[in-house]
Motif scaffolding. Structure first.
Motif, PDB file in Angstrom:
ATOM      1  N   LEU A 303       6.541   1.932  -1.650  1.00  0.00           N
ATOM      2  CA  LEU A 303       6.642   0.874  -2.805  1.00  0.00           C
ATOM      3  C   LEU A 303       8.249   0.754  -3.433  1.00  0.00           C
ATOM      4  O   LEU A 303       8.729  -0.251  -3.484  1.00  0.00           O
ATOM      5  CB  LEU A 303       5.750   1.126  -4.037  1.00  0.00           C
ATOM      6  CG  LEU A 303       4.101   0.909  -3.452  1.00  0.00           C
ATOM      7  CD1 LEU A 303       3.481   1.330  -4.722  1.00  0.00           C
ATOM      8  CD2 LEU A 303       3.946  -0.269  -3.045  1.00  0.00           C
ATOM      9  N   GLN A 344       7.182  -2.146  -7.935  1.00  0.00           N
ATOM     10  CA  GLN A 344       6.082  -2.325  -7.566  1.00  0.00           C
ATOM     11  C   GLN A 344       4.941  -1.223  -8.110  1.00  0.00           C
ATOM     12  O   GLN A 344       3.996  -0.942  -7.379  1.00  0.00           O
ATOM     13  CB  GLN A 344       5.632  -2.760  -6.044  1.00  0.00           C
ATOM     14  CG  GLN A 344       6.550  -4.121  -5.489  1.00  0.00           C
ATOM     15  CD  GLN A 344       6.329  -4.266  -4.098  1.00  0.00           C
ATOM     16  OE1 GLN A 344       5.126  -4.234  -3.726  1.00  0.00           O
ATOM     17  NE2 GLN A 344       7.518  -4.707  -3.442  1.00  0.00           N
ATOM     18  N   VAL A 345       5.003  -0.814  -9.363  1.00  0.00           N
ATOM     19  CA  VAL A 345       4.328  -0.084  -9.923  1.00  0.00           C
ATOM     20  C   VAL A 345       3.672  -0.597 -11.176  1.00  0.00           C
ATOM     21  O   VAL A 345       3.122   0.309 -12.073  1.00  0.00           O
ATOM     22  CB  VAL A 345       5.011   1.366 -10.298  1.00  0.00           C
ATOM     23  CG1 VAL A 345       5.671   1.786  -9.072  1.00  0.00           C
ATOM     24  CG2 VAL A 345       6.332   0.959 -11.068  1.00  0.00           C
ATOM     25  N   TYR A 351      -2.766  -2.138  -7.119  1.00  0.00           N
ATOM     26  CA  TYR A 351      -2.094  -0.863  -7.288  1.00  0.00           C
ATOM     27  C   TYR A 351      -3.173   0.070  -7.966  1.00  0.00           C
ATOM     28  O   TYR A 351      -3.047   1.390  -7.557  1.00  0.00           O
ATOM     29  CB  TYR A 351      -0.971  -1.201  -8.320  1.00  0.00           C
ATOM     30  CG  TYR A 351      -0.094   0.363  -8.643  1.00  0.00           C
ATOM     31  CD1 TYR A 351       0.838   0.712  -7.905  1.00  0.00           C
ATOM     32  CD2 TYR A 351      -0.566   0.922  -9.614  1.00  0.00           C
ATOM     33  CE1 TYR A 351       1.513   1.868  -8.039  1.00  0.00           C
ATOM     34  CE2 TYR A 351       0.045   2.131 -10.149  1.00  0.00           C
ATOM     35  CZ  TYR A 351       1.206   2.482  -9.321  1.00  0.00           C
ATOM     36  OH  TYR A 351       1.945   3.524  -9.540  1.00  0.00           O
ATOM     37  N   ILE A 355      -3.373   2.696  -5.114  1.00  0.00           N
ATOM     38  CA  ILE A 355      -2.344   3.676  -5.371  1.00  0.00           C
ATOM     39  C   ILE A 355      -2.731   4.597  -6.393  1.00  0.00           C
ATOM     40  O   ILE A 355      -2.580   5.814  -6.110  1.00  0.00           O
ATOM     41  CB  ILE A 355      -1.199   2.969  -5.760  1.00  0.00           C
ATOM     42  CG1 ILE A 355      -0.647   2.146  -4.616  1.00  0.00           C
ATOM     43  CG2 ILE A 355       0.126   4.003  -5.809  1.00  0.00           C
ATOM     44  CD1 ILE A 355      -0.550   2.627  -3.251  1.00  0.00           C
ATOM     45  N   ASP A 363     -10.395  -5.503  -5.925  1.00  0.00           N
ATOM     46  CA  ASP A 363      -8.766  -5.800  -5.902  1.00  0.00           C
ATOM     47  C   ASP A 363      -8.499  -7.149  -5.939  1.00  0.00           C
ATOM     48  O   ASP A 363      -7.077  -7.473  -5.617  1.00  0.00           O
ATOM     49  CB  ASP A 363      -8.027  -5.018  -4.915  1.00  0.00           C
ATOM     50  CG  ASP A 363      -8.683  -5.353  -3.634  1.00  0.00           C
ATOM     51  OD1 ASP A 363      -9.098  -6.378  -3.387  1.00  0.00           O
ATOM     52  OD2 ASP A 363      -7.974  -4.972  -2.640  1.00  0.00           O
ATOM     53  N   SER A 374      -1.935  -8.544  -5.850  1.00  0.00           N
ATOM     54  CA  SER A 374      -0.568  -7.470  -5.959  1.00  0.00           C
ATOM     55  C   SER A 374       0.624  -8.183  -6.858  1.00  0.00           C
ATOM     56  O   SER A 374       0.431  -9.323  -7.200  1.00  0.00           O
ATOM     57  CB  SER A 374      -0.152  -7.706  -4.353  1.00  0.00           C
ATOM     58  OG  SER A 374       0.026  -9.047  -4.079  1.00  0.00           O
TER      59      SER A 374
END
Length: 556
Positions: A303, A344-345, A351, A355, A363, A374
């Protein structure tokens, strides 16, 4: 002295005494005044023998006005003290007796004694006990350095200074520069003197990152490697204590290893893992992490590595893209939020589900439910955000260019703050016509006849069509070619209708994360605008992205 090409001779300058704060010449005069004392002490042949085979001894250490004397016995020490007292009096200086002390060491043990050294004029320098350390050049010591006590003192001072700076409301670059100069440099003073392990240093780096996170300056899941990279490389410019320690120890080792005087050779032989420098081991290598290794690790992340991969693209002007970091004008919290978006956190549903492995039911995007939520979807492809949020971000860039063009061409005379500026549909004078978001009339129907800005030059018989775009990072090249193709037919018809010599199409593109498309500097120069316009536009685009993401994630 020389002034204006002629020589001016002053009257006699009488130098008396005193050190003037801020005067660069005063410290030099001070060292010149004290230098003879060092020569006098050397000629006494007194001192402590540190290598009997080579007959190497030492009787003093000098740093500005801090002097430490060594004698083979108490009588030698007393005589050297009398020399110092006599010399000080002769040059008009006073000994700071209240800051002086005598330490009696025999066979490696401090001797408890109440007897000090009595000098001329019945001045007595007191003796130190075994439990009472003294401070020399900021380090507490007695028979040896009080390492645990001093390490704790340096650690507290470091974190205290970082905390003060975080509460000072500096801009981002100033904050990290201040941490490096004021907090970390104070800590670096102990490197090579105190024994710091890698565990100690990494723990302190972690403590600083925790403080940055607490104040919202650094996202806990953002790239750690990026935090320690220079700003011109896409990082934030924070110095790593581990790296600073490695460099300082390396430099000190080189200083001692290069010098071949008898004293230095004796010190190297004696330092068998006694000091942090480990001078007896000529092959010792200090562990360090290089800038190249940090960049490689940043790029290798799934990422975190997407942004630097786009930054290296041939379609991106890397220098202009990193202007916001080099200038550092953003608030630290805003910059931290932007870097979290680039890394991208941020906690999108995708995420959190894939993740962070949290129990998120779906999602799908919470606004449109058409695609996975996203960060790319939020910033550039959600149809619910397009009519308002994307348009506002797009127009904030366009308004900056429109106003600067109008000012350059004399269509406006006074600059208006960017957030208050509202472009008029048409601005004109005898030579120029400047349209904003206006439909251009053509003989035949054209699918795309409403560029963001159209500039007609009646004198040169030319026209420029400007269109602003804020695409996703990966779509920069495609966005440029699409804009050229999109307005090709309109450009042809305008040339025919108005009998123009040329009609140019200038796509002006900055990505959602502030990446500057490679043609943007060239197209900005074609408009005879300064490159600072690019920086201003980039700032507005990135702030628009940050506001959009914050509102999206805080909404229902």
């Amino acid at each position: 002295m020389r002034s204006g090409g002629s020589m001016i001779k002053t009257g006699p300058i009488k130098i008396n005494r005193g050190i003037f704060q801020g005067d660069t010449l005063s410290p030099i005069w001070f060292c010149l005044a004290l230098n003879p004392l060092s020569l006098i002490l050397r000629k006494t042949k007194y001192g402590y023998v540190i290598n009997k085979n080579r007959q190497v001894s030492i009787n003093h250490r000098f740093f500005m006005d801090d002097l430490k004397l060594y004698g083979a016995n108490f009588e030698q020490l007393k005589r050297m003290l009398e020399i110092v007292a006599s010399f000080s009096e002769s040059i008009g200086m006073e000994m700071g007796v209240e800051k002086c002390a005598v330490l009696d060491v025999r066979r490696g043990r401090i001797q408890e004694t109440e007897e000090g050294a009595i000098l001329m004029n019945n001045i007595t320098i007191p003796a130190l006990s075994e439990d009472t350390p003294y401070k020399y050049l900021g380090i507490k010591q007695a028979l040896e350095i009080k390492t645990p006590e001093m390490k704790e003192s340096f650690k507290k001072k470091l974190l205290s200074r970082v905390g003060l700076l975080l509460r000072a409301k500096l801009n981002s670059k100033s904050l990290f520069t201040a941490i490096n100069i004021w907090a970390i440099s104070g800590m670096a003073y102990s490197f090579g003197i105190l024994n710091w392990s890698l565990t100690d240093l990494r723990g302190l780096d972690r403590d600083i990152r925790s403080m940055l996170t607490k104040y919202g300056v650094h996202h806990p899941h953002s790239s750690t490697m990026r935090l320690y990279l220079p700003r011109h490389q896409g990082g934030r410019g924070l110095l790593s204590l581990e790296d600073v320690h490695g460099k300082n120890v390396c430099d000190l080792r080189q200083h001692f290893l290069r010098n071949n005087s008898p004293v230095f050779r004796a010190i190297r032989e004696a330092d068998d893992r006694i000091s942090a420098l480990k001078l007896s081991d000529a092959e010792y290598q200090v562990p360090r992490c290089t800038e190249g290794e940090r960049i490689e690790e940043w790029n290798s992340k799934a990422l975190h590595g997407r942004y630097p991969a786009h930054l290296k693209s041939e379609d991106v002007n890397r220098v202009e893209s990193l202007t916001y970091l080099r200038a550092g004008y953003l608030f630290p919290e805003t910059e931290g939020r932007l870097l979290a978006i680039q890394d991208q956190v941020v906690p999108t549903r995708m995420y959190m589900k894939h993740i962070a492995k949290q129990a998120v039911p779906s999602d799908r995007c919470r606004k449109c439910s058409r695609a996975a939520e996203s960060i790319q979807h939020i910033t550039s492809s959600c149809p619910i955000l397009a009519p308002k949020d994307y348009l506002d971000r797009h127009n904030s860039m366009g308004r900056i260019y429109h106003q600067h063009i109008a000012l350059k061409l004399g269509l406006l005379h006074d600059e208006i703050p960017q957030h208050l500026y509202q472009p008029k549909t048409l601005l004109q004078n005898q030579r120029y016509k400047l349209y904003w978001d206006a439909t251009l009339i053509t003989d035949r129907g054209v699918a795309h006849n409403r560029p963001d800005v159209a500039l007609f030059d009646k004198e040169k018989e030319t026209c420029l069509l400007l269109d602003f775009t804020v695409p996703a990072d990966e779509n920069l090249a495609r966005a440029y070619s699409e804009k050229i193709t999109k307005y090709h037919e309109l450009a042809y018809q305008l040339r025919e209708i108005h009998k123009l010599k040329s009609v140019g199409v200038l796509p002006l593109i900055i990505s959602v994360n502030g990446l500057v498309e490679k043609h943007l500097p060239e197209n900005t120069e074609r408009l005879c605008l300064d490159r600072s316009v690019i920086s201003s536009s980039q700032k507005q685009v990135m702030l628009g992205t940050a506001r959009m993401v914050r509102r999206f994630l805080q909404g229902p």
